[in-house]
Design a protein around this motif. Structure first.
Motif, mmCIF file in Angstrom:
data_model
loop_
_atom_site.group_PDB
_atom_site.id
_atom_site.type_symbol
_atom_site.label_atom_id
_atom_site.label_comp_id
_atom_site.label_asym_id
_atom_site.label_seq_id
_atom_site.Cartn_x
_atom_site.Cartn_y
_atom_site.Cartn_z
ATOM 1 N N ALA A 1 -3.781 -8.206 -11.421
ATOM 2 C CA ALA A 1 -3.487 -9.599 -11.788
ATOM 3 C C ALA A 1 -3.367 -10.467 -10.537
ATOM 4 N N ALA A 2 -2.770 -9.913 -9.468
ATOM 5 C CA ALA A 2 -2.562 -10.680 -8.245
ATOM 6 C C ALA A 2 -3.867 -10.984 -7.539
ATOM 7 N N PHE A 3 -4.891 -10.239 -7.871
ATOM 8 C CA PHE A 3 -6.168 -10.440 -7.179
ATOM 9 C C PHE A 3 -7.220 -11.044 -8.087
ATOM 10 N N ALA A 4 -6.805 -11.543 -9.252
ATOM 11 C CA ALA A 4 -7.766 -12.131 -10.183
ATOM 12 C C ALA A 4 -8.478 -13.299 -9.492
ATOM 13 N N GLY A 5 -9.767 -13.269 -9.508
ATOM 14 C CA GLY A 5 -10.546 -14.334 -8.889
ATOM 15 C C GLY A 5 -10.682 -14.197 -7.394
ATOM 16 N N THR B 1 6.219 -6.372 -10.457
ATOM 17 C CA THR B 1 7.252 -6.759 -9.504
ATOM 18 C C THR B 1 6.645 -6.936 -8.121
ATOM 19 N N ILE B 2 5.770 -6.001 -7.771
ATOM 20 C CA ILE B 2 5.046 -6.152 -6.509
ATOM 21 C C ILE B 2 3.548 -6.164 -6.796
ATOM 22 N N ALA B 3 2.793 -6.770 -5.878
ATOM 23 C CA ALA B 3 1.350 -6.892 -6.063
ATOM 24 C C ALA B 3 0.595 -5.848 -5.249
ATOM 25 N N VAL B 4 1.161 -5.447 -4.129
ATOM 26 C CA VAL B 4 0.477 -4.489 -3.252
ATOM 27 C C VAL B 4 1.475 -3.403 -2.809
ATOM 28 N N ALA B 5 1.018 -2.131 -2.939
ATOM 29 C CA ALA B 5 1.813 -1.039 -2.379
ATOM 30 C C ALA B 5 0.946 -0.328 -1.359
ATOM 31 N N TYR B 6 1.528 -0.143 -0.151
ATOM 32 C CA TYR B 6 0.732 0.447 0.923
ATOM 33 C C TYR B 6 1.169 1.888 1.189
ATOM 34 N N ASN B 7 0.178 2.744 1.394
ATOM 35 C CA ASN B 7 0.412 4.169 1.674
ATOM 36 C C ASN B 7 1.070 4.908 0.521
ATOM 37 N N VAL B 8 0.586 4.616 -0.676
ATOM 38 C CA VAL B 8 1.096 5.338 -1.826
ATOM 39 C C VAL B 8 0.248 6.591 -1.991
ATOM 40 N N LEU B 9 0.854 7.620 -2.605
ATOM 41 C CA LEU B 9 0.070 8.820 -2.852
ATOM 42 C C LEU B 9 -0.950 8.553 -3.948
#
Ligand SMILES: Nc1ncnc2c1ncn2[C@@H]1O[C@H](COP(=O)(O)OP(=O)(O)OP(=O)(O)O)[C@@H](O)[C@H]1O
Ligand SMILES: [Mg+2]
Lengths: 458, 336
Positions: free
Chosen positions: B137-141, B220-228
Motif C-alpha cells: 500500500a505504501a508503494f502504490a503508484g 503499522t510500518i511500511a518497510v522492514a529491513y533485514n527480515v528473514l
C-alpha cells in the motif's frame, strides 16, 4: 679321492642380506626424514599464518580517547580457516589487563612475547587439545605514556595432524616402494655377481681332463686373483705331471737296463760252467732275473698306463695299421715258438684313442696267446669296427682255466695253467684298464673248438 | 499431569524452571522418560512438522521445544549447557562461537558437506536470505525498490510517508539482527547510509522477525529491513499485502544451524534428531520441511552465504562489538 667340501653360508645369501638389510635401513631412514621434514614444514606453515593473523590484529589496535581499541579485521580470523575446522582462541591484553577474547587462555602457561613485533610460538594443552599459540606485542603511546598491547592467538592442530598423517602415509608408501625396488635391484645385482662365479665354475668343469691350459677369457677384476692362482696351480700341476711321466720312463729304463746286463752276464757264465749243479743254479738265477725283469717291465707299463688312462689323450688312428705294426714286431718271437700270427680285418678301422695304450693292451693279449698255447698253433687277431671297434686275440691252446676266468684280470692274478711260464699277472689288468679308459671293456672266453679268446672292446 | 510432576522432579536448575519462554511445546508427551530438550530461535509453527515426523519415527521419545530469541538462546544455553540436548539458532556467529568454545558435541557419523558444517559439531540445514519486506500500500503508484540504494532514494523522496514507519532489528537485542548488520556493514558502506536515512525517519526497532512482519502486514510500518525471508514467505502466501524483496546489490544469506550440547544427557536421541533435520532438509518438501533448504549454489556471489568459519567470531569480540554498536547507535538513534 673325493673330498666332501662343506659349504659355509652362501655368498649369494650374504650379499642379498646385506643389500636388502641396507635397503630396509635406508627406507626407514627415508621415511623418518621425510616425516620429520614435513612436520617441520607443516608446523612452519601454521606458525606463519598464526603469526600473520596476530600481526594483523595488533595492527588494528589504536588508542582512542585514551583507551585501546582493537578493531579486529574480519580477515584475521578468516585466514585461520582450515580443512579440519580447527578451533581458534585468543586473548588481548593491555599491559597485564585482560581486554578481550578468551580470559581462560590467560590461565594457560604462555610465554610472554620478547619484544615488539616478535612472534613467539609454542604448543600448549588447552581444553583437552594440543594447541599452537603465538604471542605478540606492540608498544603504543597513550595518555599515560607507553603501553604494551599483547595478544595470544591459539589454534588447534587437527588439520596439521591430518596433513601429517597423510604425509606419513605417503612417506610410508614411498619408503616401501623404495625398499621393494632396492630389493629387486639387489637381487639382480647379486645374480649378476654370482653369475660371473658360476660362469667360471662352469668353464672349469667343462674342461677336458688333460686341459691344463690357463684361463684366458676376461673375468671381473675381483676374480682376477682367484683365476690367476688357479692358472698358476694348473701350470704347476701340468709341470709335475709331465715330470712324473718322464720319471716313469726314466725308472723303466733304469731298472731294465741293469737287469738286461745281469742277464747277459749270467748267460755268458752259463756257457763257461760245466758242473751240472752250477749250471742248474745259473739257470735258476737267469729265470729269476727274467721274472724280475718281466715284473719290472709290467709294473712300469702298468704305472704308465694308469697315468695315461687318467689323462686320456685321444688321436685319430687306424686300428688295423696299429695292430699290423705290432704283429710285424712280434712275428719273430712267434716264429721262435713255431706259432703263426694271423691278422684278419676288413679294411681300415678308424678310431680316436691313445695308440700307445691300445698297442700295449693288444701286445699283452698276443703275448698271452704266445705264452699259453702250444707250438704249431695259430693265433688269430681280428680287428673290426662294426658295430663298434673291437680287437680279438684267439689261440688254439687249452684256454683259460674255467673256474678262474672272472678273476684273471685282477692285479697280480695268475691262472693255474701259468706254472712254468714267466709272468707277473698284470697283462690282463693292463688290457682291462686300457679298455675301460676308452669306455669299453675286456671279455674273456674259451672257444668251443678249444683255445682262449680275449676280446678288447673299445 | 504426572509428566509435569516428573519434569519438576528431574530437578532442573531453578533458573531454567523460572525461565519464561517465547513459546514452549511438548511433543509426544505420552512417552515416558526424559524428553529431548530443544532450545531454538525458530517459531514453533515452522518447526512443528519437523518434530512431529521425528516423534513418529521415535515414538518412545518426547520432545520439548523451547523458543527464545537468538541472543537469549545463546545466553540461556551457555548458562546451563547440561539442561539442553539440541540447540537451534539462526545466529550463526553465536552458534559458531559456542561450537568453538567446545559446547557442542562432535557427531562424526553425520555426513554433511564441509561448507555446511563445522568440525562435525555445528550443522547448517537452511539457507535463508535477509530480505527487505514492504507493505504494498505504501508503494502504490511508485516503483518498488530492488536494491538498498533504491530504498534509500524512495525513503528520501517521500519522508512523510515513511516517518515512523520503517523497522529493523534492534541489533543490541537480536543475535540474528546483529549478524545481518555486521555482515552488511562488512560488505558495503551503503548499509551505514541506509541506517542513517532510516534513523532520521524515526526507525522502529524490533527484537524479532515475527513482530516486525505483524506490524508490516497491518500497516503499522511500511518497510522492514533485514527480515528473514522464510518468515515473511510463510505469510505472503495468505496475504498479498506485503512483498518480499531480496536486494539484488548484495544479498546476505544466513544458514540456520543446529548442534548437540556437549553435555547432553541423551546423545543418541539428539544425534538422531540432527540426522533427521538434515535428511528432511534434503528430501522433505514444503510440507514436511517448511524452512528453505540449503541452497546448493553456495559459492555463487549473487547469493553470498555467510560462511561457517572462525571469522564469524570477529564481531563477537568485546571491543569490536562495543565499537560496532557505538557506530550503529550513532547512525540510528540520532536525536533520541
Ligand atoms: N691265451 C691264454 N690261454 C690260457 N690261459 C691264459 C691265456 N692268457 C692268460 N691266461 C691265464 O691268465 C693268467 C693271467 O694272465 P696275465 O697275462 O694277466 O698274466 P701272465 O701272463 O701270467 O703274466 P704277464 O704279466 O707276464 O703277462 C695267466 O697266468 C694264465 O693262467
Ligand atoms: Mg700275460
Amino acid at each position: 679321492m673325493k673330498v666332501d667340501l662343506h659349504g659355509s653360508r652362501s655368498l649369494r645369501n650374504r650379499l642379498m642380506l646385506a643389500l636388502i638389510g641396507g635397503a630396509a635401513t635406508l627406507a626407514l631412514l627415508l621415511f623418518f626424514a621425510i616425516r620429520n621434514y614435513a612436520a617441520q614444514i607443516a608446523q612452519h606453515t601454521q606458525d606463519t599464518i598464526l603469526g600473520a593473523s596476530a600481526t594483523s590484529i595488533l595492527d588494528a589496535a589504536v588508542v582512542w580517547n585514551g583507551a585501546v581499541e582493537v578493531d579486529i579485521p574480519y580477515a584475521s580470523f578468516s585466514m585461520l580457516t582450515t580443512p579440519m575446522d580447527d578451533r581458534v582462541f585468543y586473548a588481548i591484553y593491555q599491559n597485564d589487563t585482560f581486554l578481550s577474547g578468551y580470559p581462560e587462555l590467560a590461565i594457560a602457561p604462555i610465554a610472554a612475547p620478547i619484544g615488539d613485533r616478535d612472534n613467539r610460538f609454542q604448543t600448549i594443552r588447552h581444553q583437552g587439545q594440543d594447541m599452537r599459540v603465538v604471542t605478540a606485542s606492540r608498544t603504543m603511546i597513550g595518555q599515560d605514556g607507553r603501553m604494551q598491547v599483547r595478544i595470544a592467538l591459539a589454534q588447534t592442530q587437527d588439520a596439521l595432524s591430518g596433513t601429517l598423517a597423510q604425509i606419513s602415509r605417503n612417506a610410508a608408501i614411498f619408503g616401501t616402494g623404495f625398499f621393494a625396488l632396492a630389493a629387486l635391484l639387489s637381487f639382480w645385482a647379486t645374480s649378476t655377481t654370482i653369475g660371473q662365479l658360476k660362469r667360471l665354475t662352469h668353464s672349469v668343469t667343462r674342461r677336458g681332463p688333460q686341459d691344463l691350459s690357463p684361463f684366458k677369457k676376461p673375468v671381473p677384476l675381483e676374480m682376477l686373483p682367484l683365476v690367476r692362482s688357479l692358472n698358476s696351480l694348473m701350470a704347476r700341476l701340468d709341470h709335475s705331471l709331465s715330470q712324473s711321466e718322464d720319471f716313469i720312463a726314466e725308472a723303466a729304463h733304469r731298472v731294465r737296463t741293469p737287469l738286461a746286463t745281469v742277464r747277459s752276464y749270467a748267460e755268458a757264465t752259463l756257457q763257461r760252467v760245466d758242473k751240472k749243479e752250477n749250471r742248474d743254479a745259473m739257470r735258476a738265477m737267469m729265470r729269476a732275473i727274467d721274472e724280475s725283469s718281466r715284473a719290472a717291465g709290467q709294473l712300469l707299463d702298468h704305472a704308465m698306463i694308469t697315468f695315461r688312462a687318467d689323462h686320456l689323450e685321444r688321436q685319430d688312428i687306424d686300428l688295423v695299421g696299429l695292430v699290423d705294426e705290432l704283429v710285424l714286431r712280434l712275428t719273430p718271437i712267434a716264429e721262435m715258438k713255431d706259432l703263426t700270427l694271423q691278422l684278419k680285418s676288413e679294411g681300415a678301422v678308424h678310431y680316436s684313442g691313445d695308440p700307445i695304450l691300445i698297442q700295449n693292451a693288444v701286445r699283452n693279449l698276443i703275448d698271452n696267446a704266445l705264452k699259453y698255447s702250444p707250438a704249431d698253433g695259430v693265433v688269430t687277431i681280428h680287428v673290426s669296427g662294426d658295430p663298434r671297434p673291437k680287437i680279438s686275440v684267439c689261440d688254439n691252446g687249452k684256454g683259460f682255466p674255467k673256474d678262474e676266468v672272472g678273476a684273471l684280470p685282477t692285479r697280480f692274478k695268475r691262472g693255474s695253467n701259468s706254472e712254468g711260464t714267466i709272468g707277473s699277472g698284470l697283462g690282463l689288468t693292463i688290457a682291462m684298464d686300457v679298455a675301460t679308459a676308452h669306455g669299453g671293456n675286456l671279455q674273456l672266453s674259451n672257444q668251443e673248438k678249444g683255445g682262449a679268446c680275449a676280446l678288447l672292446l673299445l | 499431569m504426572r509428566f509435569i510432576v516428573a519434569l519438576i522432579l528431574w530437578a532442573l536448575p531453578q533458573s531454567i524452571a523460572a525461565q519464561t519462554w517465547e513459546d514452549q511445546r511438548l511433543f509426544n508427551g505420552g512417552a515416558s522418560g526424559q524428553p529431548l530438550r530443544i532450545i531454538s530461535s525458530t517459531d514453533t509453527s515452522l518447526f512443528a512438522p519437523i518434530i512431529e515426523r521425528y516423534v513418529a519415527q521415535f515414538p518412545d521419545t518426547a520432545v520439548e521445544y523451547l523458543v527464545a530469541g537468538t541472543a537469549d538462546t545463546d545466553r540461556i544455553f551457555r548458562a546451563n549447557p547440561e539442561a539442553f540436548d539440541v540447540v537451534i539458532s539462526s545466529a550463526m556467529d553465536l552458534q559458531f562461537k559456542a561450537a568453538n568454545d567446545g559446547l557442542a558435541r562432535q557427531l562424526p557419523d553425520i555426513s554433511h558437506p564441509s561448507w555446511a558444517q563445522w568440525r562435525q559439531s555445528l550443522f547448517a540445514f537452511t539457507s535463508e536470505p535477509a530480505a527487505i519486506v514492504i507493505n504494498r500500500a505504501a508503494f502504490a503508484g511508485h516503483p518498488i525498490p530492488r536494491t538498498r540504494q533504491e530504498l534509500i532514494e524512495a525513503m528520501r523522496a517521500r519522508p512523510d510517508v515513511f516517518r515512523g514507519r520503517v523497522g529493523t532489528y534492534d541489533v543490541r537485542k537480536s543475535g540474528l539482527g546483529y549478524l545481518f548488520a555486521t555482515q552488511d556493514a562488512r560488505s558495503s558502506e551503503t548499509y551505514w547510509r541506509l541506517m542513517e536515512v532510516m534513523g532520521a525517519l524515526d526507525l522502529r526497532l524490533y527484537c524479532c522477525s515475527g513482530e516486525m512482519i505483524n506490524d508490516l502486514s497491518d500497516g503499522t510500518i511500511a518497510v522492514a529491513y533485514n527480515v528473514l525471508g522464510s518468515y515473511a514467505n510463510a505469510r505472503i502466501e495468505s496475504e498479498d499485502v506485503i512483498e518480499v524483496i531480496f536486494p539484488s546489490d548484495f544479498p546476505t544469506t544466513m544458514m540456520r544451524t543446529a548442534m548437540v550440547s556437549a553435555k547432553t544427557r541423551r546423545p543418541e536421541a539428539a544425534t538422531a534428531f540432527i540426522q533427521h533435520i538434515i535428511s528432511l532438509q534434503y528430501s522433505g518438501g514444503r510440507n514436511a520441511f517448511p524452512l528453505p533448504p540449503l541452497a546448493p549454489q553456495i559459492n555463487d556471489v549473487e547469493w553470498a552465504t555467510i560462511a561457517l568459519e572462525p571469522a564469524l567470531m570477529t564481531f563477537l569480540d568485546r571491543l569490536k562489538r562495543r565499537r560496532f554498536l557505538a557506530e550503529w547507535q550513532d547512525a540510528v538513534i540520532q536525536i533520541r
